[in-house]
Scaffold this motif. Structure first.
Motif, PDB file in Angstrom:
ATOM      1  N   TRP A 201       0.827  -1.190   0.000  1.00 30.69           N
ATOM      2  CA  TRP A 201       0.000   0.000   0.000  1.00 30.69           C
ATOM      3  C   TRP A 201       0.872   1.255   0.000  1.00 30.69           C
ATOM      4  O   TRP A 201       0.441   2.329  -0.400  1.00 30.69           O
ATOM      5  N   VAL A 202       2.093   1.083   0.481  1.00 26.90           N
ATOM      6  CA  VAL A 202       3.061   2.175   0.536  1.00 26.90           C
ATOM      7  C   VAL A 202       4.408   1.643   0.081  1.00 26.90           C
ATOM      8  O   VAL A 202       4.798   0.539   0.460  1.00 26.90           O
ATOM      9  N   ARG A 203       5.111   2.417  -0.740  1.00 28.64           N
ATOM     10  CA  ARG A 203       6.428   2.013  -1.233  1.00 28.64           C
ATOM     11  C   ARG A 203       7.460   3.092  -0.932  1.00 28.64           C
ATOM     12  O   ARG A 203       7.159   4.282  -0.996  1.00 28.64           O
ATOM     13  N   ARG A 204       8.664   2.634  -0.621  1.00 30.02           N
ATOM     14  CA  ARG A 204       9.769   3.555  -0.391  1.00 30.02           C
ATOM     15  C   ARG A 204      10.187   4.199  -1.718  1.00 30.02           C
ATOM     16  O   ARG A 204      10.195   3.550  -2.761  1.00 30.02           O
ATOM     17  N   ILE A 205      10.561   5.478  -1.658  1.00 26.86           N
ATOM     18  CA  ILE A 205      11.038   6.192  -2.839  1.00 26.86           C
ATOM     19  C   ILE A 205      12.558   6.149  -2.844  1.00 26.86           C
ATOM     20  O   ILE A 205      13.221   6.817  -2.037  1.00 26.86           O
ATOM     21  N   GLY A 206      13.119   5.343  -3.720  1.00 23.44           N
ATOM     22  CA  GLY A 206      14.567   5.239  -3.822  1.00 23.44           C
ATOM     23  C   GLY A 206      15.196   4.767  -2.527  1.00 23.44           C
ATOM     24  O   GLY A 206      14.705   3.848  -1.870  1.00 23.44           O
ATOM     25  N   THR A 207      16.281   5.423  -2.133  1.00 23.26           N
ATOM     26  CA  THR A 207      16.990   5.056  -0.902  1.00 23.26           C
ATOM     27  C   THR A 207      16.701   6.039   0.230  1.00 23.26           C
ATOM     28  O   THR A 207      17.362   6.004   1.263  1.00 23.26           O
ATOM     29  N   THR A 208      15.728   6.916   0.030  1.00 20.96           N
ATOM     30  CA  THR A 208      15.408   7.907   1.051  1.00 20.96           C
ATOM     31  C   THR A 208      14.365   7.362   2.025  1.00 20.96           C
ATOM     32  O   THR A 208      13.859   6.253   1.876  1.00 20.96           O
ATOM     33  N   ARG A 209      14.026   8.171   3.030  1.00 20.84           N
ATOM     34  CA  ARG A 209      12.959   7.792   3.958  1.00 20.84           C
ATOM     35  C   ARG A 209      11.585   8.112   3.401  1.00 20.84           C
ATOM     36  O   ARG A 209      10.567   7.719   3.980  1.00 20.84           O
ATOM     37  N   ALA A 210      11.543   8.854   2.309  1.00 19.46           N
ATOM     38  CA  ALA A 210      10.257   9.223   1.721  1.00 19.46           C
ATOM     39  C   ALA A 210       9.550   7.991   1.164  1.00 19.46           C
ATOM     40  O   ALA A 210      10.183   7.070   0.655  1.00 19.46           O
ATOM     41  N   VAL A 211       8.235   7.968   1.291  1.00 20.65           N
ATOM     42  CA  VAL A 211       7.421   6.878   0.756  1.00 20.65           C
ATOM     43  C   VAL A 211       6.270   7.474  -0.041  1.00 20.65           C
ATOM     44  O   VAL A 211       5.948   8.656   0.099  1.00 20.65           O
ATOM     45  N   GLN A 212       5.659   6.636  -0.882  1.00 21.15           N
ATOM     46  CA  GLN A 212       4.490   7.079  -1.631  1.00 21.15           C
ATOM     47  C   GLN A 212       3.381   6.045  -1.512  1.00 21.15           C
ATOM     48  O   GLN A 212       3.647   4.841  -1.437  1.00 21.15           O
ATOM     49  N   VAL A 213       2.169   6.508  -1.481  1.00 18.85           N
ATOM     50  CA  VAL A 213       1.004   5.632  -1.392  1.00 18.85           C
ATOM     51  C   VAL A 213       0.684   5.112  -2.785  1.00 18.85           C
ATOM     52  O   VAL A 213       0.590   5.885  -3.740  1.00 18.85           O
ATOM     53  N   THR A 214       0.514   3.805  -2.917  1.00 24.00           N
ATOM     54  CA  THR A 214       0.174   3.202  -4.205  1.00 24.00           C
ATOM     55  C   THR A 214      -1.331   3.357  -4.456  1.00 24.00           C
ATOM     56  O   THR A 214      -2.089   3.683  -3.532  1.00 24.00           O
ATOM     57  N   PRO A 215      -1.791   3.138  -5.683  1.00 25.86           N
ATOM     58  CA  PRO A 215      -3.233   3.191  -5.943  1.00 25.86           C
ATOM     59  C   PRO A 215      -4.026   2.238  -5.052  1.00 25.86           C
ATOM     60  O   PRO A 215      -5.098   2.591  -4.556  1.00 25.86           O
ATOM     61  N   THR A 216      -3.485   1.034  -4.830  1.00 21.75           N
ATOM     62  CA  THR A 216      -4.157   0.089  -3.931  1.00 21.75           C
ATOM     63  C   THR A 216      -4.185   0.637  -2.514  1.00 21.75           C
ATOM     64  O   THR A 216      -5.164   0.479  -1.784  1.00 21.75           O
ATOM     65  N   GLY A 217      -3.094   1.289  -2.134  1.00 18.58           N
ATOM     66  CA  GLY A 217      -3.032   1.878  -0.801  1.00 18.58           C
ATOM     67  C   GLY A 217      -4.017   3.018  -0.630  1.00 18.58           C
ATOM     68  O   GLY A 217      -4.602   3.191   0.447  1.00 18.58           O
ATOM     69  N   ALA A 218      -4.197   3.801  -1.686  1.00 26.18           N
ATOM     70  CA  ALA A 218      -5.162   4.902  -1.618  1.00 26.18           C
ATOM     71  C   ALA A 218      -6.564   4.369  -1.362  1.00 26.18           C
ATOM     72  O   ALA A 218      -7.339   4.933  -0.572  1.00 26.18           O
ATOM     73  N   THR A 219      -6.891   3.263  -2.019  1.00 27.77           N
ATOM     74  CA  THR A 219      -8.197   2.634  -1.808  1.00 27.77           C
ATOM     75  C   THR A 219      -8.313   2.107  -0.385  1.00 27.77           C
ATOM     76  O   THR A 219      -9.352   2.269   0.279  1.00 27.77           O
ATOM     77  N   ALA A 220      -7.241   1.471   0.114  1.00 34.53           N
ATOM     78  CA  ALA A 220      -7.252   0.912   1.461  1.00 34.53           C
ATOM     79  C   ALA A 220      -7.408   2.009   2.510  1.00 34.53           C
ATOM     80  O   ALA A 220      -8.162   1.858   3.477  1.00 34.53           O
ATOM     81  N   LEU A 221      -6.698   3.119   2.335  1.00 36.64           N
ATOM     82  CA  LEU A 221      -6.807   4.222   3.286  1.00 36.64           C
ATOM     83  C   LEU A 221      -8.217   4.800   3.312  1.00 36.64           C
ATOM     84  O   LEU A 221      -8.740   5.144   4.377  1.00 36.64           O
ATOM     85  N   ARG A 222      -8.823   4.878   2.139  1.00 38.78           N
ATOM     86  CA  ARG A 222     -10.191   5.393   2.072  1.00 38.78           C
ATOM     87  C   ARG A 222     -11.176   4.418   2.723  1.00 38.78           C
ATOM     88  O   ARG A 222     -12.050   4.824   3.494  1.00 38.78           O
ATOM     89  N   ASP A 223     -11.008   3.107   2.459  1.00 40.90           N
ATOM     90  CA  ASP A 223     -11.933   2.125   3.006  1.00 40.90           C
ATOM     91  C   ASP A 223     -11.744   1.906   4.514  1.00 40.90           C
ATOM     92  O   ASP A 223     -12.712   1.752   5.246  1.00 40.90           O
ATOM     93  N   LEU A 224     -10.495   1.886   4.962  1.00 38.10           N
ATOM     94  CA  LEU A 224     -10.200   1.605   6.363  1.00 38.10           C
ATOM     95  C   LEU A 224     -10.370   2.814   7.280  1.00 38.10           C
ATOM     96  O   LEU A 224     -10.803   2.672   8.426  1.00 38.10           O
TER      97      LEU A 224
END
Length: 233
Positions: A201-224
């Motif tokens: 649902w969330v993936r790390r961006i490169g080698t940094t601490r930053a992450v991004q929400v995937t489309p599946t994750g966006a749906t999960a966050l909305r539903d949960l």
């Protein structure tokens, strides 16, 4: 004066820019090699070894060897909390110039890991949504409710007895250094992050601490949680 000396020694460890850069990088919760940290901070390998030795001796980092490689990581969750708290109380830095630097800063502010839990607008948004759902109570302290525990062990698949048995707090507020508001830490915060990443649902961006929400994750966050990723900016 022993306590004063200990405080002064700790402050001296973090007063060096290279050692501070190492500690901030290690907030991603992973173990890094000396070479990786040297490249990250832009310093020589010999300099890195000296700095890491001081941080290990001072109790801020722990090291382990695997084959010919030496790995270091923050000694424990308490050290991670100390670094994050210091960042939250530091004077905000001036906006970084350049498109690449500005994009990296924006990604970190939007969503990142703070050792083993989520931070940035994502972490604060999840915390606010859990509060609105009645999963967290901030009326008198910062506590996971019975409903919240059921949510964590139900839809999020946490091991209830294991969570109860851990020595660390189940839920703890962590002051977010970019948002200047609290986000969820503790065992509950760690499980939320672990589950979200395990489900992709969330993936790390490169080698940094930053992450991004995937489309599946966006749906999960909305539903949960009824949380709209678009609101995170």
């Amino acid at each position: 004066m022993d306590t004063v000396d200990e405080l002064a020694d700790l402050a001296a460890l973090l007063a060096d820019r290279t050692r501070a850069a190492f500690c901030v990088a290690l907030l991603d919760g992973r173990a890094w090699t000396a070479g990786e940290l040297a490249a990250h901070a832009g310093v020589a390998a010999s300099t890195t070894s000296e700095h890491l030795g001081r941080l290990v001796a001072g109790g801020l980092l722990a090291e382990r060897r695997q084959g010919r490689h030496r790995y270091v990581q923050l000694a424990n969750q308490q050290v991670a909390q100390l670094i994050e708290d210091l960042l939250a109380h530091a004077k905000p830095a001036a906006p970084r110039s350049g498109l690449r630097a500005a994009s990296a800063s924006a990604a970190m502010a939007r969503a990142r890991t703070c050792y083993d839990h989520f931070a940035g607008r994502l972490g604060v948004g999840i915390t606010d949504a859990m509060t609105a759902k009645g999963y967290l109570s901030r009326t008198d302290g910062f506590a996971l409710t019975d409903t919240g525990f059921a949510w964590l062990t139900g839809p999020l698949g946490a091991d209830g007895p294991r969570l109860r048995a851990t020595r660390r707090p189940l839920s703890r507020p962590c002051l977010d250094w970019t948002e200047r508001r609290t986000h969820l830490a503790g065992a509950a915060g760690a499980h939320v992050r672990q589950h979200f990443q395990a489900q992709d649902w969330v993936r790390r961006i490169g080698t940094t601490r930053a992450v991004q929400v995937t489309p599946t994750g966006a749906t999960a966050l909305r539903d949960l949680l009824g949380l709209d990723v678009a609101d995170l900016g």
